[in-house]
Design a protein around this motif. Structure first.
Motif, PDB file in Angstrom:
ATOM      1  N   GLY A   1      60.376  11.025  34.137  1.00 36.22           N
ATOM      2  CA  GLY A   1      59.600  12.302  33.690  1.00 36.22           C
ATOM      3  C   GLY A   1      58.105  12.082  33.842  1.00 36.22           C
ATOM      4  O   GLY A   1      57.614  13.274  34.084  1.00 36.22           O
ATOM      5  N   LYS A   2      57.477  11.201  33.507  1.00 36.79           N
ATOM      6  CA  LYS A   2      56.146  10.984  33.641  1.00 36.79           C
ATOM      7  C   LYS A   2      55.652  11.216  35.277  1.00 36.79           C
ATOM      8  O   LYS A   2      54.714  11.589  35.560  1.00 36.79           O
ATOM      9  CB  LYS A   2      55.694   9.378  33.288  1.00 36.79           C
ATOM     10  N   PHE A   3      56.522  10.467  35.982  1.00 35.93           N
ATOM     11  CA  PHE A   3      56.376  10.652  37.713  1.00 35.93           C
ATOM     12  C   PHE A   3      56.319  12.341  38.016  1.00 35.93           C
ATOM     13  O   PHE A   3      55.513  12.488  38.766  1.00 35.93           O
ATOM     14  CB  PHE A   3      57.321   9.734  38.296  1.00 35.93           C
ATOM     15  N   MET A   4      57.320  12.991  37.552  1.00 32.22           N
ATOM     16  CA  MET A   4      57.417  14.265  38.126  1.00 32.22           C
ATOM     17  C   MET A   4      56.218  15.081  37.203  1.00 32.22           C
ATOM     18  O   MET A   4      56.272  16.338  37.840  1.00 32.22           O
ATOM     19  CB  MET A   4      58.847  14.983  37.625  1.00 32.22           C
ATOM     20  N   LYS A   5      55.681  14.537  36.118  1.00 33.02           N
ATOM     21  CA  LYS A   5      54.697  15.643  35.896  1.00 33.02           C
ATOM     22  C   LYS A   5      53.232  15.574  36.755  1.00 33.02           C
ATOM     23  O   LYS A   5      52.462  16.556  36.507  1.00 33.02           O
ATOM     24  CB  LYS A   5      54.040  15.017  34.346  1.00 33.02           C
ATOM     25  N   LEU A   6      53.478  14.787  37.918  1.00 33.03           N
ATOM     26  CA  LEU A   6      52.384  14.913  38.851  1.00 33.03           C
ATOM     27  C   LEU A   6      52.467  16.288  39.516  1.00 33.03           C
ATOM     28  O   LEU A   6      51.495  16.610  40.263  1.00 33.03           O
ATOM     29  CB  LEU A   6      52.483  13.782  39.862  1.00 33.03           C
ATOM     30  N   ILE A   7      53.716  16.790  39.565  1.00 33.30           N
ATOM     31  CA  ILE A   7      53.720  18.307  40.184  1.00 33.30           C
ATOM     32  C   ILE A   7      52.921  19.254  39.379  1.00 33.30           C
ATOM     33  O   ILE A   7      53.193  19.202  38.307  1.00 33.30           O
ATOM     34  CB  ILE A   7      55.309  18.723  40.296  1.00 33.30           C
ATOM     35  N   PRO A   8      52.316  20.116  39.915  1.00 34.27           N
ATOM     36  CA  PRO A   8      51.424  20.952  39.306  1.00 34.27           C
ATOM     37  C   PRO A   8      52.092  22.193  38.522  1.00 34.27           C
ATOM     38  O   PRO A   8      51.550  22.384  37.284  1.00 34.27           O
ATOM     39  CB  PRO A   8      50.413  21.484  40.386  1.00 34.27           C
ATOM     40  N   ASP A   9      53.184  22.617  39.044  1.00 32.30           N
ATOM     41  CA  ASP A   9      54.029  23.544  38.108  1.00 32.30           C
ATOM     42  C   ASP A   9      55.509  23.511  38.621  1.00 32.30           C
ATOM     43  O   ASP A   9      55.716  22.796  39.758  1.00 32.30           O
ATOM     44  CB  ASP A   9      53.198  24.911  38.354  1.00 32.30           C
TER      45      ASP A   9
ATOM     46  N   LEU B   1      65.953   3.969  52.599  1.00 30.50           N
ATOM     47  CA  LEU B   1      66.406   5.180  53.286  1.00 30.50           C
ATOM     48  C   LEU B   1      66.361   6.256  52.469  1.00 30.50           C
ATOM     49  O   LEU B   1      66.895   6.348  51.614  1.00 30.50           O
ATOM     50  CB  LEU B   1      67.830   4.906  53.629  1.00 30.50           C
ATOM     51  N   ASN B   2      65.856   7.383  53.062  1.00 22.36           N
ATOM     52  CA  ASN B   2      66.000   8.770  52.597  1.00 22.36           C
ATOM     53  C   ASN B   2      67.241   9.425  52.681  1.00 22.36           C
ATOM     54  O   ASN B   2      67.697   9.940  53.514  1.00 22.36           O
ATOM     55  CB  ASN B   2      65.018   9.586  53.092  1.00 22.36           C
ATOM     56  N   LEU B   3      68.113   8.978  51.650  1.00 20.16           N
ATOM     57  CA  LEU B   3      69.540   9.213  51.793  1.00 20.16           C
ATOM     58  C   LEU B   3      69.887  10.951  51.752  1.00 20.16           C
ATOM     59  O   LEU B   3      70.622  11.564  52.409  1.00 20.16           O
ATOM     60  CB  LEU B   3      70.513   8.780  50.667  1.00 20.16           C
ATOM     61  N   THR B   4      68.680  11.565  51.204  1.00 24.05           N
ATOM     62  CA  THR B   4      69.077  12.901  50.942  1.00 24.05           C
ATOM     63  C   THR B   4      68.903  13.834  52.530  1.00 24.05           C
ATOM     64  O   THR B   4      69.743  14.581  52.853  1.00 24.05           O
ATOM     65  CB  THR B   4      67.942  13.510  50.147  1.00 24.05           C
ATOM     66  N   GLU B   5      67.849  13.231  53.191  1.00 27.08           N
ATOM     67  CA  GLU B   5      67.771  13.733  54.380  1.00 27.08           C
ATOM     68  C   GLU B   5      68.914  13.262  55.396  1.00 27.08           C
ATOM     69  O   GLU B   5      69.413  13.939  56.150  1.00 27.08           O
ATOM     70  CB  GLU B   5      66.561  13.132  55.310  1.00 27.08           C
ATOM     71  N   LEU B   6      69.382  12.077  55.333  1.00 22.15           N
ATOM     72  CA  LEU B   6      70.711  11.666  56.068  1.00 22.15           C
ATOM     73  C   LEU B   6      71.634  12.475  55.949  1.00 22.15           C
ATOM     74  O   LEU B   6      72.292  12.949  56.824  1.00 22.15           O
ATOM     75  CB  LEU B   6      70.888  10.133  55.823  1.00 22.15           C
ATOM     76  N   VAL B   7      72.179  12.723  54.804  1.00 26.71           N
ATOM     77  CA  VAL B   7      73.445  13.715  54.573  1.00 26.71           C
ATOM     78  C   VAL B   7      73.282  15.090  54.834  1.00 26.71           C
ATOM     79  O   VAL B   7      74.057  15.623  55.093  1.00 26.71           O
ATOM     80  CB  VAL B   7      73.892  13.323  53.167  1.00 26.71           C
ATOM     81  N   ALA B   8      72.111  15.267  54.723  1.00 24.74           N
ATOM     82  CA  ALA B   8      71.538  16.584  55.076  1.00 24.74           C
ATOM     83  C   ALA B   8      71.717  16.849  56.528  1.00 24.74           C
ATOM     84  O   ALA B   8      72.480  18.070  57.203  1.00 24.74           O
ATOM     85  CB  ALA B   8      70.314  17.277  54.588  1.00 24.74           C
ATOM     86  N   LEU B   9      71.377  15.913  57.241  1.00 25.14           N
ATOM     87  CA  LEU B   9      71.398  15.857  58.841  1.00 25.14           C
ATOM     88  C   LEU B   9      72.909  15.752  59.418  1.00 25.14           C
ATOM     89  O   LEU B   9      73.448  16.087  60.507  1.00 25.14           O
ATOM     90  CB  LEU B   9      70.365  15.109  59.463  1.00 25.14           C
TER      91      LEU B   9
ATOM     92  N   PHE C   1      53.181   9.688  46.320  1.00 27.30           N
ATOM     93  CA  PHE C   1      54.057  10.539  45.475  1.00 27.30           C
ATOM     94  C   PHE C   1      55.417  10.600  46.487  1.00 27.30           C
ATOM     95  O   PHE C   1      56.657  10.680  45.862  1.00 27.30           O
ATOM     96  CB  PHE C   1      53.813  11.795  45.212  1.00 27.30           C
ATOM     97  N   GLN C   2      55.392  10.538  47.756  1.00 24.60           N
ATOM     98  CA  GLN C   2      56.321  10.996  48.515  1.00 24.60           C
ATOM     99  C   GLN C   2      57.586   9.828  48.349  1.00 24.60           C
ATOM    100  O   GLN C   2      58.744  10.214  48.432  1.00 24.60           O
ATOM    101  CB  GLN C   2      56.015  11.339  49.899  1.00 24.60           C
ATOM    102  N   TYR C   3      56.987   8.699  48.227  1.00 24.04           N
ATOM    103  CA  TYR C   3      58.157   7.518  48.444  1.00 24.04           C
ATOM    104  C   TYR C   3      58.871   7.614  47.072  1.00 24.04           C
ATOM    105  O   TYR C   3      60.260   7.431  47.072  1.00 24.04           O
ATOM    106  CB  TYR C   3      57.356   6.171  48.507  1.00 24.04           C
ATOM    107  N   GLY C   4      58.198   7.841  46.081  1.00 22.81           N
ATOM    108  CA  GLY C   4      59.075   7.779  44.612  1.00 22.81           C
ATOM    109  C   GLY C   4      60.056   8.942  44.428  1.00 22.81           C
ATOM    110  O   GLY C   4      60.990   9.113  44.031  1.00 22.81           O
ATOM    111  N   TYR C   5      59.439  10.353  45.139  1.00 20.13           N
ATOM    112  CA  TYR C   5      60.217  11.422  45.151  1.00 20.13           C
ATOM    113  C   TYR C   5      61.487  11.314  46.122  1.00 20.13           C
ATOM    114  O   TYR C   5      62.559  11.663  45.629  1.00 20.13           O
ATOM    115  CB  TYR C   5      59.160  12.531  45.478  1.00 20.13           C
ATOM    116  N   ASN C   6      61.306  10.519  47.286  1.00 22.94           N
ATOM    117  CA  ASN C   6      62.565  10.638  47.960  1.00 22.94           C
ATOM    118  C   ASN C   6      63.531   9.641  47.279  1.00 22.94           C
ATOM    119  O   ASN C   6      64.786  10.054  47.434  1.00 22.94           O
ATOM    120  CB  ASN C   6      62.082   9.559  49.351  1.00 22.94           C
TER     121      ASN C   6
END
Length: 292
Positions: free
Chosen positions: A138-146, A68-76, A106-111
């Motif tokens: 840390g390694k995963f978030m390095k995929l973000i370009p900036d 579950l994307n808990l962040t989206e749920l508590v925002a909604l 990337f989205q699954y890990g980011y969620n």
């Protein structure tokens, strides 16, 4: 206490866990989605649950798996955001294997990282699962370009703890050969001498793995578990069980009793004839397409 359990992938080990919680917990409410198309469950289940879980003033704890994307749920649903939120990881999408012909989404890990940030307690089913997730953030978030976020591991780690997956074993006595049943009955007859039978048959006390105690342990003020202590829990309990089963008269009699009444005889057979060794493999299976 009223517990709201949300399972976006209601099947396999996910189903086993929430069914056990619902069975043993009072005032527990469960909302689920079928265990199929987990990619879409991870992407869209939060919106579905936000529209289908009725509002209630009785909820105190929200328990959900990391699908579950808990962040989206508590925002909604800001009313659910006020609850004590417990996130349970059966596996993590930072190291979960993918097919060689495709790249990791990337989205699954980011969620899952975002869900950890909004959770009060993050629970993993093994030390490896926890450490592989935390040390790869840390390694995963390095995929973000900036404009990458920083120090996410240090923010999430204090919330984390390991609670091994609870298992309720069925009665398998009807499948046991006669020689094993005789050995088991012999061990049960020792119950009056130091409660040895209960120690061998059930080395873990019920309160350690019971669902009631499971949620009681989720204290927002408690710190992260000691990984080494958790990893050695099983071996230390078994060693303690062996000590309890040895009479305390003297060392020689204790050693002789151990050699003559080895608890492992109940598994490999106590007579002179060789018997096959039975090994329990308490491991959940996983494949590339989903979980089982």
């Amino acid at each position: 206490m009223s517990v709201l359990i949300i399972e976006a992938f209601y099947g396999g080990s996910h189903k086993q866990l929430v069914d056990l919680l619902q069975e043993d917990l009072e005032n527990c409410v469960l909302y689920t989605l079928p265990a199929k198309k987990w990619h879409w469950r991870a992407r869209t289940s939060a919106l579905y649950f936000s529209q289908n879980i009725p509002m209630s003033e009785h909820y105190r704890i929200l328990f959900a798996s990391a699908v579950l994307n808990l962040t989206e749920l508590v925002a909604l649903r800001p009313d659910l955001g006020k609850l004590k939120k417990i996130l349970y990881f059966h596996e993590n999408q930072l190291v979960y294997p993918v097919k060689k012909c495709q790249e990791r989404d990337f989205q699954y890990g980011y969620n899952q990282i975002l869900s950890c940030l909004v959770s009060d307690v993050v629970v993993f089913n093994s030390v490896f699962n926890m450490e592989s997730f935390l040390t790869n953030i840390g390694k995963f978030m390095k995929l973000i370009p900036d404009h990458r976020p920083r120090d996410l591991e240090s923010i999430i780690r204090p919330k984390c703890q390991v609670i091994y997956f609870p298992i309720r074993f069925p009665d398998v006595s009807r499948f046991m050969p006669k020689h094993k049943m005789r050995h088991l009955q012999k061990m049960l007859s020792l119950k009056e001498n130091g409660n040895a039978a209960s120690t061998m048959v059930l080395p873990f006390k019920r309160e350690q793995g019971s669902p009631e105690n499971l949620l009681k342990n989720f204290d927002a003020e408690s710190g992260p578990c000691d990984a080494a202590q958790q990893e050695n829990l099983g071996s230390s309990v078994m060693q303690e069980s062996s000590l309890k089963m040895c009479p305390s008269s003297n060392k020689s009699s204790s050693h002789r009793w151990q050699s003559e009444q080895n608890p492992l005889d109940s598994l490999i057979g106590g007579d002179d004839q060789p018997r096959p060794l039975h090994i329990v493999w308490p491991h959940r299976c996983a494949n590339i397409e989903g979980t089982c």
